[in-house]
Scaffold this motif. Structure first.
Motif, PDB file in Angstrom:
ATOM      1  N   ASP A   1       0.848  -1.188   0.000  1.00 30.25           N
ATOM      2  CA  ASP A   1       0.000   0.000   0.000  1.00 30.25           C
ATOM      3  C   ASP A   1       0.887   1.242   0.000  1.00 30.25           C
ATOM      4  O   ASP A   1       1.482   1.579   1.018  1.00 30.25           O
ATOM      5  CB  ASP A   1      -0.910  -0.015   1.235  1.00 30.25           C
ATOM      6  CG  ASP A   1      -1.957   1.084   1.194  1.00 30.25           C
ATOM      7  OD1 ASP A   1      -1.965   1.859   0.205  1.00 30.25           O
ATOM      8  OD2 ASP A   1      -2.757   1.189   2.135  1.00 30.25           O
ATOM      9  N   GLU A   2       0.987   1.898  -1.162  1.00 30.82           N
ATOM     10  CA  GLU A   2       1.869   3.065  -1.333  1.00 30.82           C
ATOM     11  C   GLU A   2       3.270   2.764  -0.788  1.00 30.82           C
ATOM     12  O   GLU A   2       3.784   3.493   0.062  1.00 30.82           O
ATOM     13  CB  GLU A   2       1.277   4.287  -0.612  1.00 30.82           C
ATOM     14  CG  GLU A   2      -0.097   4.704  -1.090  1.00 30.82           C
ATOM     15  CD  GLU A   2      -0.077   5.485  -2.387  1.00 30.82           C
ATOM     16  OE1 GLU A   2       1.013   5.664  -2.954  1.00 30.82           O
ATOM     17  OE2 GLU A   2      -1.150   5.902  -2.830  1.00 30.82           O
TER      18      GLU A   2
ATOM     19  N   VAL B   1      -1.067  -0.928  -4.297  1.00 35.00           N
ATOM     20  CA  VAL B   1      -1.998   0.197  -4.270  1.00 35.00           C
ATOM     21  C   VAL B   1      -1.174   1.475  -4.385  1.00 35.00           C
ATOM     22  O   VAL B   1      -0.270   1.699  -3.577  1.00 35.00           O
ATOM     23  CB  VAL B   1      -2.816   0.215  -2.960  1.00 35.00           C
ATOM     24  CG1 VAL B   1      -3.795   1.392  -2.968  1.00 35.00           C
ATOM     25  CG2 VAL B   1      -3.560  -1.099  -2.773  1.00 35.00           C
TER      26      VAL B   1
END
Length: 214
Positions: free
Chosen positions: A57-58, A89
């Protein structure tokens, strides 16, 4: 805890530290590391276990541009070497294009298009996807001719005619938007000898210098 020999543990740790460029910081405690360095440690901790599926996630958000680009290719090499499936993501479109074999573009919590980077970039399903991925120039018009291998569009301004060299499932007379990527454009001070489709007059208003391009 996994019962891995100490020699292999040391080898894996050294490999991960080298990948995230933290070899010189191997003896530091967490509170002695910056936010970006801690994020790289978290990435290394996840990868060192060699999981079958990894959710990121990032993952590169706190890294500077040079290190972020380098780590992208390191992640790709690890993915190919270990066969790990990455679900990434990110709000960075360039990062998504570089890392992925398949992209899902989301809008308001729903998937609006799923495909390869080439499909998403070259053949967006909607105006939203076209505008979201990469730089774009958008022209409004109406379909004047629809064939299996092309469509013709009449622009709403300055009597511009567009020719798109692949067919679409759309009726003549429908309103559409023609999206043109910057790299698909050719600029000339001299006007074309013949008036054809996909030509437009304009005036340079400003120039941004980016090093390799302006």
């Amino acid at each position: 805890r996994d019962g891995i020999p100490k020699e292999e543990i040391n080898l894996r740790v050294a490999e991960m530290l080298s990948m995230v460029e933290l070899t010189d910081f191997s003896q530091r405690k967490p509170h002695q590391l910056s936010g970006g360095q801690r994020q790289r440690v978290a990435l290394a901790r996840a990868l060192i276990k060699r999981p079958k599926v990894l959710l990121l996630d990032e993952p590169l958000a706190a890294l500077d541009k040079r290190l972020r680009e380098q780590t992208q290719f390191e992640l790709m090499n690890i993915q190919e070497k270990l066969g790990v499936t990455f679900v990434v993501v990110t709000h960075d479109q360039e990062e998504a294009m570089t890392l992925s074999t398949r992209i899902a573009v989301m809008d308001a919590g729903e998937f609006v298009q799923i495909g390869s980077p080439t499909e998403i970039y070259e053949y967006p399903d909607s105006r939203m996807v076209a505008d979201f991925i990469g730089s774009i120039n958008m022209f409004e018009g109406r379909v004047t001719q629809n064939s299996s291998d092309h469509i013709s569009v009449s622009g709403s301004e300055d009597d511009i005619q567009f020719y798109v060299d692949y067919g679409m499932s759309i009726k003549e007379g429908n309103k559409v938007w023609v999206a043109v990527r910057p790299e698909k454009m050719r600029l000339s001070i001299e006007p074309p000898k013949a008036k054809n489709a996909n030509q437009i007059n304009g005036m340079v208003q400003d120039i941004g210098y980016l090093g390799d391009i302006s």
